[in-house]
Design a protein around this motif. Structure first.
Motif, mmCIF file in Angstrom:
data_model
loop_
_atom_site.group_PDB
_atom_site.id
_atom_site.type_symbol
_atom_site.label_atom_id
_atom_site.label_comp_id
_atom_site.label_asym_id
_atom_site.label_seq_id
_atom_site.Cartn_x
_atom_site.Cartn_y
_atom_site.Cartn_z
ATOM 1 N N GLY A 7 0.825 -1.197 0.000
ATOM 2 C CA GLY A 7 0.000 0.000 0.000
ATOM 3 C C GLY A 7 0.860 1.248 0.000
ATOM 4 N N ALA A 8 0.650 2.101 -0.975
ATOM 5 C CA ALA A 8 1.445 3.327 -1.087
ATOM 6 C C ALA A 8 0.553 4.544 -0.913
ATOM 7 N N GLY A 9 -0.200 4.539 0.173
ATOM 8 C CA GLY A 9 -0.997 5.704 0.521
ATOM 9 C C GLY A 9 -0.173 6.618 1.410
ATOM 10 N N ALA A 10 -0.828 7.485 2.144
ATOM 11 C CA ALA A 10 -0.132 8.485 2.955
ATOM 12 C C ALA A 10 0.835 7.846 3.959
ATOM 13 N N LEU A 11 0.379 6.884 4.737
ATOM 14 C CA LEU A 11 1.254 6.282 5.743
ATOM 15 C C LEU A 11 2.329 5.398 5.130
#
Length: 86
Positions: A7-11
């Motif tokens: 997962g390459a979201g904000a976190l």
């Protein structure tokens, strides 16, 4: 250390940036749409603790491309867990 971030979201991007900045090997496992975004726009972090621009981004859409991770960070929204875990 070889770190994989699912997962390459904000976190995921924030932690990946900081680990990469400290010299660790970071690879992102992402979905097709996010892979296109990364290819077109890259990744960057804007933070009060210092901004970070990825110069080289190691990402894949295929779990078979991941080799010998030392650490895996699962960073997806709760409603995506069911599809992510298998």
């Amino acid at each position: 250390m070889n770190i994989v971030i699912i997962g390459a979201g904000a976190l995921g991007v924030y932690y990946g940036a900081r680990w990469q900045e400290s010299g660790q090997n970071v690879q992102f496992l992402v979905r097709e749409r996010r892979a296109r975004q990364i290819a077109e726009e890259g990744l960057y972090v804007t933070s009060p603790h210092g901004n970070y621009l990825f110069h080289e981004i190691d990402y894949t859409e295929n779990v078979e491309d991941i080799e010998h991770p030392d650490l895996i960070l699962l960073s997806v929204k709760g409603h995506h867990l069911e599809g992510t875990l298998p």
